[in-house]
Write a protein that holds these residues in place. Structure first.
Motif, PDB file in Angstrom:
ATOM      1  N   GLN A 189       0.853  -1.184   0.000  1.00 24.34           N
ATOM      2  CA  GLN A 189       0.000   0.000   0.000  1.00 24.34           C
ATOM      3  C   GLN A 189       0.892   1.237   0.000  1.00 24.34           C
ATOM      4  OE1 GLN A 189      -3.069   0.109   2.964  1.00 24.34           O
ATOM      5  NE2 GLN A 189      -3.500   2.282   2.653  1.00 24.34           N
ATOM      6  N   VAL A 190       0.613   2.150  -0.959  1.00 22.69           N
ATOM      7  CA  VAL A 190       1.381   3.388  -1.070  1.00 22.69           C
ATOM      8  C   VAL A 190       0.416   4.561  -0.911  1.00 22.69           C
ATOM      9  CG1 VAL A 190       2.918   4.774  -2.506  1.00 22.69           C
ATOM     10  CG2 VAL A 190       2.993   2.276  -2.660  1.00 22.69           C
ATOM     11  N   ASP A 191       0.720   5.435   0.045  1.00 22.41           N
ATOM     12  CA  ASP A 191      -0.115   6.609   0.302  1.00 22.41           C
ATOM     13  C   ASP A 191       0.753   7.857   0.292  1.00 22.41           C
ATOM     14  OD1 ASP A 191      -2.628   5.249   0.759  1.00 22.41           O
ATOM     15  OD2 ASP A 191      -1.759   4.553   2.643  1.00 22.41           O
ATOM     16  N   LEU A 232      11.937   5.086  -4.579  1.00 25.84           N
ATOM     17  CA  LEU A 232      10.820   5.714  -5.299  1.00 25.84           C
ATOM     18  C   LEU A 232      11.332   6.184  -6.660  1.00 25.84           C
ATOM     19  CD1 LEU A 232       7.832   6.648  -5.098  1.00 25.84           C
ATOM     20  CD2 LEU A 232       8.689   8.880  -4.343  1.00 25.84           C
ATOM     21  N   THR A 233      10.700   5.708  -7.726  1.00 27.11           N
ATOM     22  CA  THR A 233      11.103   6.102  -9.078  1.00 27.11           C
ATOM     23  C   THR A 233       9.944   6.762  -9.814  1.00 27.11           C
ATOM     24  OG1 THR A 233      10.495   3.949 -10.017  1.00 27.11           O
ATOM     25  CG2 THR A 233      12.756   4.193  -9.224  1.00 27.11           C
ATOM     26  N   ASP A 234      10.260   7.596 -10.844  1.00 29.29           N
ATOM     27  CA  ASP A 234       9.220   8.233 -11.655  1.00 29.29           C
ATOM     28  C   ASP A 234       8.900   7.376 -12.870  1.00 29.29           C
ATOM     29  OD1 ASP A 234      11.322   8.590 -13.402  1.00 29.29           O
ATOM     30  OD2 ASP A 234      11.557  10.734 -13.010  1.00 29.29           O
ATOM     31  N   GLU A 235       8.164   7.973 -13.834  1.00 32.03           N
ATOM     32  CA  GLU A 235       7.702   7.218 -15.002  1.00 32.03           C
ATOM     33  C   GLU A 235       8.852   6.675 -15.850  1.00 32.03           C
ATOM     34  OE1 GLU A 235       5.174   9.861 -17.100  1.00 32.03           O
ATOM     35  OE2 GLU A 235       3.500   9.709 -15.688  1.00 32.03           O
ATOM     36  N   SER A 236       9.985   7.385 -15.815  1.00 32.79           N
ATOM     37  CA  SER A 236      11.136   6.939 -16.609  1.00 32.79           C
ATOM     38  C   SER A 236      12.086   6.052 -15.807  1.00 32.79           C
ATOM     39  CB  SER A 236      11.892   8.162 -17.150  1.00 32.79           C
ATOM     40  OG  SER A 236      12.375   8.972 -16.082  1.00 32.79           O
ATOM     41  N   SER A 237      11.613   5.569 -14.650  1.00 29.42           N
ATOM     42  CA  SER A 237      12.401   4.678 -13.776  1.00 29.42           C
ATOM     43  C   SER A 237      13.600   5.388 -13.151  1.00 29.42           C
ATOM     44  CB  SER A 237      12.876   3.436 -14.541  1.00 29.42           C
ATOM     45  OG  SER A 237      11.766   2.695 -14.998  1.00 29.42           O
ATOM     46  N   THR A 238      13.559   6.723 -13.137  1.00 29.15           N
ATOM     47  CA  THR A 238      14.620   7.492 -12.488  1.00 29.15           C
ATOM     48  C   THR A 238      14.311   7.623 -11.002  1.00 29.15           C
ATOM     49  OG1 THR A 238      15.013   8.750 -14.507  1.00 29.15           O
ATOM     50  CG2 THR A 238      15.857   9.688 -12.457  1.00 29.15           C
ATOM     51  N   TYR A 290       4.292   7.311 -10.153  1.00 31.39           N
ATOM     52  CA  TYR A 290       5.490   6.959  -9.392  1.00 31.39           C
ATOM     53  C   TYR A 290       5.370   5.491  -8.954  1.00 31.39           C
ATOM     54  CZ  TYR A 290       6.545  11.938  -9.239  1.00 31.39           C
ATOM     55  OH  TYR A 290       6.832  13.232  -9.589  1.00 31.39           O
ATOM     56  N   ARG A 291       6.531   4.887  -8.683  1.00 27.18           N
ATOM     57  CA  ARG A 291       6.554   3.483  -8.268  1.00 27.18           C
ATOM     58  C   ARG A 291       7.398   3.360  -7.006  1.00 27.18           C
ATOM     59  NH1 ARG A 291       5.505  -1.260 -10.672  1.00 27.18           N
ATOM     60  NH2 ARG A 291       5.182  -0.211 -12.659  1.00 27.18           N
ATOM     61  N   ALA A 292       6.785   2.760  -5.985  1.00 25.07           N
ATOM     62  CA  ALA A 292       7.510   2.446  -4.743  1.00 25.07           C
ATOM     63  C   ALA A 292       8.046   1.018  -4.859  1.00 25.07           C
ATOM     64  CB  ALA A 292       6.581   2.575  -3.547  1.00 25.07           C
ATOM     65  N   ALA A 304       4.772  -1.141  -6.204  1.00 27.77           N
ATOM     66  CA  ALA A 304       3.394  -0.702  -6.407  1.00 27.77           C
ATOM     67  C   ALA A 304       3.428   0.732  -6.940  1.00 27.77           C
ATOM     68  CB  ALA A 304       2.595  -0.761  -5.124  1.00 27.77           C
ATOM     69  N   LYS A 305       2.418   1.062  -7.781  1.00 27.19           N
ATOM     70  CA  LYS A 305       2.359   2.383  -8.398  1.00 27.19           C
ATOM     71  C   LYS A 305       1.397   3.309  -7.656  1.00 27.19           C
ATOM     72  CE  LYS A 305       1.172   1.241 -12.532  1.00 27.19           C
ATOM     73  NZ  LYS A 305       0.816   1.343 -13.969  1.00 27.19           N
ATOM     74  N   VAL A 306       1.638   4.633  -7.833  1.00 26.18           N
ATOM     75  CA  VAL A 306       0.757   5.673  -7.307  1.00 26.18           C
ATOM     76  C   VAL A 306       0.795   6.837  -8.283  1.00 26.18           C
ATOM     77  CG1 VAL A 306       2.561   6.814  -5.929  1.00 26.18           C
ATOM     78  CG2 VAL A 306       0.151   7.010  -5.251  1.00 26.18           C
ATOM     79  N   GLN A 307      -0.314   7.569  -8.383  1.00 22.28           N
ATOM     80  CA  GLN A 307      -0.402   8.692  -9.321  1.00 22.28           C
ATOM     81  C   GLN A 307      -0.686   9.986  -8.589  1.00 22.28           C
ATOM     82  OE1 GLN A 307      -3.620   8.480 -12.135  1.00 22.28           O
ATOM     83  NE2 GLN A 307      -2.795  10.103 -13.441  1.00 22.28           N
ATOM     84  N   LEU A 308      -0.013  11.042  -9.023  1.00 17.42           N
ATOM     85  CA  LEU A 308      -0.246  12.385  -8.527  1.00 17.42           C
ATOM     86  C   LEU A 308      -0.769  13.241  -9.674  1.00 17.42           C
ATOM     87  CD1 LEU A 308       2.858  13.140  -6.255  1.00 17.42           C
ATOM     88  CD2 LEU A 308       0.483  12.810  -5.546  1.00 17.42           C
ATOM     89  N   ARG A 309      -1.746  14.115  -9.344  1.00 16.35           N
ATOM     90  CA  ARG A 309      -2.320  14.986 -10.361  1.00 16.35           C
ATOM     91  C   ARG A 309      -1.988  16.437 -10.043  1.00 16.35           C
ATOM     92  NH1 ARG A 309      -6.095  11.070  -9.160  1.00 16.35           N
ATOM     93  NH2 ARG A 309      -6.769   9.765 -10.904  1.00 16.35           N
TER      94      ARG A 309
END
Length: 309
Positions: A189-191, A232-238, A290-292, A304-309
């Motif tokens: 679970q990612v919050d 924690l990585t972003d969409e480009s796995s950075t 983002y991916r934890a 697990a993934k999570v999205q920020l808007r």
């Protein structure tokens, strides 16, 4: 004055009267033929009528004086009077007809003026509509260009989404291969949390990240104290790097992998347990996915993934 003299005078007056009547009738006919001419002609007819009436009155007086002496002259006078009355009647009818024609002409002029006004209004409306249609055509061209641009952008975005989807599937496959087969994290679970600790999906309000997961049925050989790392990585796995990043190594697919983690700590692994990380973010995160990722020294436990808007 003897009878002969009176007779001569009466004859002369009769001739004068008849001549006047002939001239009046001729003039009347000419007026009827050209009654549409200028109004000055009506004034001339009116003057002529008055003169004729004066002549008739004078002749009538003269005939009255000699009527007792010459019955023949009396009859001629009566006929002359009737002729004069008919001439006056005809002249009045001609004047009335001219007046009626003037009224008709006035009404026709009014109708013509109304038609001219209507035509002017129509021409103005046509001009305005032409300009409006021209503007609409120009706007339509612009809208078509915008639509074409939007379609192109939508197509490009769809390609990007498709590419990201494929990339994500590839990453998921890679992560699945990287994850230890019989030693993995479940129920991850990612919050993302505000300052007050409530959940948020707003990138500008996220101040910390909380990650929790279960380790169940941990094999005997993995029990005991082991390091656990949160990456924690972003969409480009950075990797998202904090002010004090935790640098470590893990063995993934038989090869050593460098880690840049937000946090890392040693955990005494048990057969079943739930582990949690809460990390204060040093910088605001941008919008996106983002991916934890959870690692230990011998491999990846899960993600697990999570999205920020």
């Amino acid at each position: 004055m003897n009878k002969r003299t009176l007779t001569i005078i009466a004859i002369l007056l009769a001739l004068l009267f008849v001549g006047s009547l002939i001239w009046g009738v001729t003039t009347k006919n000419k007026l009827q033929a050209s009654y549409t001419e200028k109004s000055g002609e009506a004034e001339q007819l009116t003057l002529l009528r008055d003169n004729l009436m004066k002549s008739v009155d004078s002749l009538d007086q003269a005939f009255q004086e000699v009527s007792g002496e010459n019955a023949q002259l009396q009859g001629e006078l009566t006929e002359a009077q009737e002729t004069a009355q008919r001439a006056l009647y005809d002249m009045r009818q001609a004047q009335k007809s001219r007046k009626n024609d003037n009224e008709v002409a006035y009404e026709m002029r009014k109708q013509i003026e109304d038609l001219i006004n209507v035509r002017t209004m129509l021409e103005t409306s046509i001009t305005e509509l032409t300009e409006e249609n021209k503007d609409l055509r120009q706007r339509n061209v612009v809208l078509r260009q915008d639509l074409s641009t939007a379609k192109t952008e939508a197509y490009e975005n769809a390609k990007k989404v498709d590419n990201l989807s494929r990339m994500n599937e590839s990453i998921e496959a890679d992560l699945e291969r990287m994850t230890l087969g019989n030693f993995k994290a479940t129920a991850i679970q990612v919050d993302l949390l505000r300052k007050n600790g409530s959940n948020t999906a707003n990138a500008s309000r996220a101040r910390r990240i909380a990650v929790s997961f279960d380790l169940t049925d941990v094999p005997q050989e993995y029990l005991g104290v082991r390091p656990i790392f949160l990456v924690l990585t972003d969409e480009s796995s950075t990797p998202v790097i904090s002010e004090n990043p935790v640098r470590a190594k893990s063995i993934v697919n038989g090869a050593e992998k460098d880690l840049i983690a937000l946090e890392g700590r040693d955990v005494n692994l048990e057969r079943n347990q739930r582990i949690s990380f809460t990390h204060e973010l040093d910088d605001k995160l941008a919008e996106g996915f983002y991916r934890a990722e959870i690692y230990t020294d011998i491999g990846m436990l899960g993600s697990a993934k999570v999205q920020l808007r």
